[in-house]
Design a protein around this motif. Structure first.
Motif, PDB file in Angstrom:
ATOM      1  N   TYR A 118       0.855  -1.206   0.000  1.00  0.00           N
ATOM      2  CA  TYR A 118       0.000   0.000   0.000  1.00  0.00           C
ATOM      3  C   TYR A 118       0.887   1.251   0.000  1.00  0.00           C
ATOM      4  O   TYR A 118       1.006   1.930   1.024  1.00  0.00           O
ATOM      5  N   PRO A 119       1.517   1.579  -1.111  1.00  0.00           N
ATOM      6  CA  PRO A 119       2.492   2.683  -1.128  1.00  0.00           C
ATOM      7  C   PRO A 119       1.892   4.040  -0.777  1.00  0.00           C
ATOM      8  O   PRO A 119       2.578   4.879  -0.179  1.00  0.00           O
ATOM      9  N   GLY A 120       0.645   4.293  -1.118  1.00  0.00           N
ATOM     10  CA  GLY A 120       0.048   5.585  -0.814  1.00  0.00           C
ATOM     11  C   GLY A 120      -0.064   5.863   0.666  1.00  0.00           C
ATOM     12  O   GLY A 120      -0.096   7.018   1.091  1.00  0.00           O
ATOM     13  N   LEU A 121      -0.088   4.813   1.460  1.00  0.00           N
ATOM     14  CA  LEU A 121      -0.275   4.954   2.897  1.00  0.00           C
ATOM     15  C   LEU A 121       0.980   4.631   3.701  1.00  0.00           C
ATOM     16  O   LEU A 121       1.226   5.235   4.737  1.00  0.00           O
ATOM     17  N   PHE A 122       1.806   3.696   3.198  1.00  0.00           N
ATOM     18  CA  PHE A 122       2.906   3.184   4.014  1.00  0.00           C
ATOM     19  C   PHE A 122       4.298   3.290   3.402  1.00  0.00           C
ATOM     20  O   PHE A 122       5.241   2.751   3.977  1.00  0.00           O
ATOM     21  N   LEU A 123       4.469   3.941   2.265  1.00  0.00           N
ATOM     22  CA  LEU A 123       5.785   4.001   1.645  1.00  0.00           C
ATOM     23  C   LEU A 123       6.688   4.961   2.415  1.00  0.00           C
ATOM     24  O   LEU A 123       6.380   6.146   2.555  1.00  0.00           O
ATOM     25  N   ALA A 124       7.797   4.444   2.901  1.00  0.00           N
ATOM     26  CA  ALA A 124       8.771   5.248   3.653  1.00  0.00           C
ATOM     27  C   ALA A 124       9.916   5.631   2.731  1.00  0.00           C
ATOM     28  O   ALA A 124      10.584   4.768   2.168  1.00  0.00           O
TER      29      ALA A 124
END
Length: 163
Positions: A118-124
């Motif tokens: 879920y890159p929109g929410l969890f991409l660091a």
């Protein structure tokens, strides 16, 4: 105000809405100021979401008030610890050896996996020592530490009140 008269479900709804609202505000600040969240930032975001889910469970099943209160309190204490550690890293970046500077720890591996799902929410994409956003001379990690402490206090009050 007499807190004993406030229904248990209202307390848990407030907790859930507050946590989900914090995540929404964090996402908006990230987009507005083009912030690059670090793994510890994302892990705190995950903890807010999980505490929000605990709030929803408490709303749906208020008879388990002490279970949900205890679980939420443990998660909030964990969030406080993570935010305090990140605040320390920001205060003493020359001493920081984790979060982008060494082999990934368990939190970083979890955040990396979530970021791929879920890159929109969890991409660091940032570093934990960066103080990219500051309000009233407090970084996002400092504010998060205060908010987690507030959640702990809120849950202590909820746990101490009479049914």
């Amino acid at each position: 105000m007499d807190f004993a008269k406030v229904p248990t479900r209202a307390w848990f709804a407030t907790l859930a809405l507050g946590c989900f609202g914090l995540v929404a505000v964090g996402l908006e600040l990230q987009a507005l100021f083009r912030l690059a969240p670090c793994p510890l930032c994302i892990f705190q975001r995950l903890l807010y979401l999980v505490i929000g889910v605990v709030g929803l469970l408490g709303f749906a099943l208020p008879a388990g008030r002490m279970l949900w209160t205890g679980l939420g309190g443990i998660l909030a204490l964990g969030g406080f610890s993570v935010a305090a550690y990140q605040s320390w890293m920001q205060a003493f970046p020359e001493l920081a050896t984790e979060c982008g500077y060494a082999d990934p720890n368990a939190i970083e591996r979890l955040v990396d996996w979530l970021g791929m799902q879920y890159p929109g929410l969890f991409l660091a994409t940032g570093f934990c020592t960066s103080r990219d956003w500051v309000f009233l001379d407090l970084s996002m990690a400092n504010w998060s530490m205060l908010v987690f402490a507030g959640i702990v206090g809120f849950l202590v009050l909820l746990g101490l009140r009479r049914s």
